[in-house]
Design a protein around this motif. Sequence first.
Motif, PDB file in Angstrom:
ATOM      1  N   ARG A   1       0.819  -1.206   0.000  1.00 16.91           N
ATOM      2  CA  ARG A   1       0.000   0.000   0.000  1.00 16.91           C
ATOM      3  C   ARG A   1       0.858   1.265   0.000  1.00 16.91           C
ATOM      4  O   ARG A   1       0.567   2.216  -0.721  1.00 16.91           O
ATOM      5  CB  ARG A   1      -0.924  -0.007   1.225  1.00 16.91           C
ATOM      6  N   GLN A   2       1.922   1.269   0.814  1.00 14.88           N
ATOM      7  CA  GLN A   2       2.744   2.482   0.893  1.00 14.88           C
ATOM      8  C   GLN A   2       3.450   2.789  -0.424  1.00 14.88           C
ATOM      9  O   GLN A   2       3.696   3.949  -0.755  1.00 14.88           O
ATOM     10  CB  GLN A   2       3.767   2.386   2.027  1.00 14.88           C
ATOM     11  N   HIS A   3       3.767   1.729  -1.176  1.00 14.37           N
ATOM     12  CA  HIS A   3       4.419   1.949  -2.464  1.00 14.37           C
ATOM     13  C   HIS A   3       3.429   2.530  -3.482  1.00 14.37           C
ATOM     14  O   HIS A   3       3.783   3.409  -4.278  1.00 14.37           O
ATOM     15  CB  HIS A   3       4.994   0.636  -2.984  1.00 14.37           C
ATOM     16  N   LYS A   4       2.177   2.059  -3.438  1.00 10.05           N
ATOM     17  CA  LYS A   4       1.155   2.594  -4.336  1.00 10.05           C
ATOM     18  C   LYS A   4       0.829   4.039  -3.977  1.00 10.05           C
ATOM     19  O   LYS A   4       0.624   4.881  -4.860  1.00 10.05           O
ATOM     20  CB  LYS A   4      -0.092   1.720  -4.273  1.00 10.05           C
ATOM     21  N   GLU A   5       0.813   4.353  -2.682  1.00 13.71           N
ATOM     22  CA  GLU A   5       0.577   5.731  -2.256  1.00 13.71           C
ATOM     23  C   GLU A   5       1.717   6.636  -2.718  1.00 13.71           C
ATOM     24  O   GLU A   5       1.490   7.780  -3.142  1.00 13.71           O
ATOM     25  CB  GLU A   5       0.426   5.787  -0.739  1.00 13.71           C
ATOM     26  N   LEU A   6       2.949   6.125  -2.649  1.00 14.25           N
ATOM     27  CA  LEU A   6       4.097   6.895  -3.131  1.00 14.25           C
ATOM     28  C   LEU A   6       3.979   7.154  -4.624  1.00 14.25           C
ATOM     29  O   LEU A   6       4.245   8.267  -5.099  1.00 14.25           O
ATOM     30  CB  LEU A   6       5.395   6.143  -2.815  1.00 14.25           C
ATOM     31  N   ALA A   7       3.562   6.144  -5.382  1.00 15.33           N
ATOM     32  CA  ALA A   7       3.427   6.306  -6.828  1.00 15.33           C
ATOM     33  C   ALA A   7       2.396   7.373  -7.166  1.00 15.33           C
ATOM     34  O   ALA A   7       2.632   8.224  -8.039  1.00 15.33           O
ATOM     35  CB  ALA A   7       3.042   4.970  -7.473  1.00 15.33           C
ATOM     36  N   TYR A   8       1.258   7.365  -6.472  1.00 15.01           N
ATOM     37  CA  TYR A   8       0.239   8.386  -6.725  1.00 15.01           C
ATOM     38  C   TYR A   8       0.738   9.773  -6.328  1.00 15.01           C
ATOM     39  O   TYR A   8       0.451  10.773  -7.012  1.00 15.01           O
ATOM     40  CB  TYR A   8      -1.052   8.048  -5.974  1.00 15.01           C
ATOM     41  N   HIS A   9       1.490   9.837  -5.235  1.00 17.28           N
ATOM     42  CA  HIS A   9       2.048  11.129  -4.819  1.00 17.28           C
ATOM     43  C   HIS A   9       2.995  11.673  -5.893  1.00 17.28           C
ATOM     44  O   HIS A   9       2.991  12.874  -6.189  1.00 17.28           O
ATOM     45  CB  HIS A   9       2.785  10.979  -3.494  1.00 17.28           C
ATOM     46  N   CYS A  10       3.799  10.790  -6.481  1.00 17.97           N
ATOM     47  CA  CYS A  10       4.730  11.213  -7.527  1.00 17.97           C
ATOM     48  C   CYS A  10       3.982  11.665  -8.778  1.00 17.97           C
ATOM     49  O   CYS A  10       4.404  12.622  -9.447  1.00 17.97           O
ATOM     50  CB  CYS A  10       5.702  10.083  -7.857  1.00 17.97           C
ATOM     51  N   LEU A  11       2.867  11.005  -9.100  1.00 18.31           N
ATOM     52  CA  LEU A  11       2.043  11.463 -10.216  1.00 18.31           C
ATOM     53  C   LEU A  11       1.463  12.846  -9.934  1.00 18.31           C
ATOM     54  O   LEU A  11       1.396  13.700 -10.825  1.00 18.31           O
ATOM     55  CB  LEU A  11       0.912  10.472 -10.482  1.00 18.31           C
ATOM     56  N   GLU A  12       1.034  13.067  -8.706  1.00 20.81           N
ATOM     57  CA  GLU A  12       0.527  14.391  -8.324  1.00 20.81           C
ATOM     58  C   GLU A  12       1.619  15.438  -8.469  1.00 20.81           C
ATOM     59  O   GLU A  12       1.363  16.565  -8.914  1.00 20.81           O
ATOM     60  CB  GLU A  12       0.016  14.362  -6.889  1.00 20.81           C
ATOM     61  N   LYS A  13       2.828  15.057  -8.120  1.00 20.26           N
ATOM     62  CA  LYS A  13       3.961  15.989  -8.173  1.00 20.26           C
ATOM     63  C   LYS A  13       4.180  16.511  -9.594  1.00 20.26           C
ATOM     64  O   LYS A  13       4.511  17.683  -9.792  1.00 20.26           O
ATOM     65  CB  LYS A  13       5.223  15.268  -7.687  1.00 20.26           C
ATOM     66  N   VAL A  14       3.974  15.651 -10.576  1.00 23.44           N
ATOM     67  CA  VAL A  14       4.207  16.051 -11.971  1.00 23.44           C
ATOM     68  C   VAL A  14       2.918  16.457 -12.678  1.00 23.44           C
ATOM     69  O   VAL A  14       2.917  16.682 -13.893  1.00 23.44           O
ATOM     70  CB  VAL A  14       4.912  14.921 -12.759  1.00 23.44           C
TER      71      VAL A  14
END
Length: 252
Positions: free
Chosen positions: A117-130
């Motif tokens: 779950r934490q890895h998927k949350e990180l991926a979404y956060h990185c998408l938000e960043k860009v």
Amino acid sequence: MLPRHRDPSVSVDSLFVSYHGKDALRGVSFTLLPGSMTGIIGPNGAGKSTLMKSLLELIPRDHGEVRILGGSVKEARTRIAYVPQRSEIDMTFPITVIDTVLLGTYPKLGLLKRPRRQHKELAYHCLEKVGMEDFGSRQIGELSGGQEQRVFLARALAQEAELFCLDEPFVGVDAASEETIVAILKELRDQNRTVLVVHHDLSKAEAYFDGLVLLNGELVKAGPAREVCRPDILSQAYAAQLTFLEKNGVGV
């Protein structure tokens, strides 16, 4: 933010690379410090992408020593994020945007482990960043050039690396995407990470980068951008192309 220290994050000593017996790079030496954003510039065929790939051991070196983050490339592999040229990526591969970004978490997962779950949350956060959070379910091949490059940058961010290497990230992207990418790379630099970019547009080199590595088969000069961008230095690599640049205000 990474701790501040001044040991080189990249150290290159007398690097030689050849293709089929023909020299591509001859005796290149320079160092990069943490908290720096450096562009590799030079005319077409100068060896810019060759330099980056040889540093990362994606192509063999003939001679020379390269130290990355205090050790060998193999030892530092999980601490390096690499974004290749878009032309080298198979955009027909059936993978979604979010799964592409999740690939960035794999180096730290370990063998046969699945993202949690934490890895998927990180991926979404990185998408938000860009600015690509609304495209997670899209197939990667459905995106524009600028959108693709943002996703690849998000994948690199998901690695939480210390060294970011990008090969021609601004080719074929729109102005808004280029602005977003530059802003994120400068933020990484300000977090004491090291950013190395193969770049072709001289008109923006001094504005984008703290330092520059100017190549033309060999090292012409490496140093602060304002010093490398002097006409007398650039002319050693670009020769007649520089006159055209000055008259027309275009990148080389």
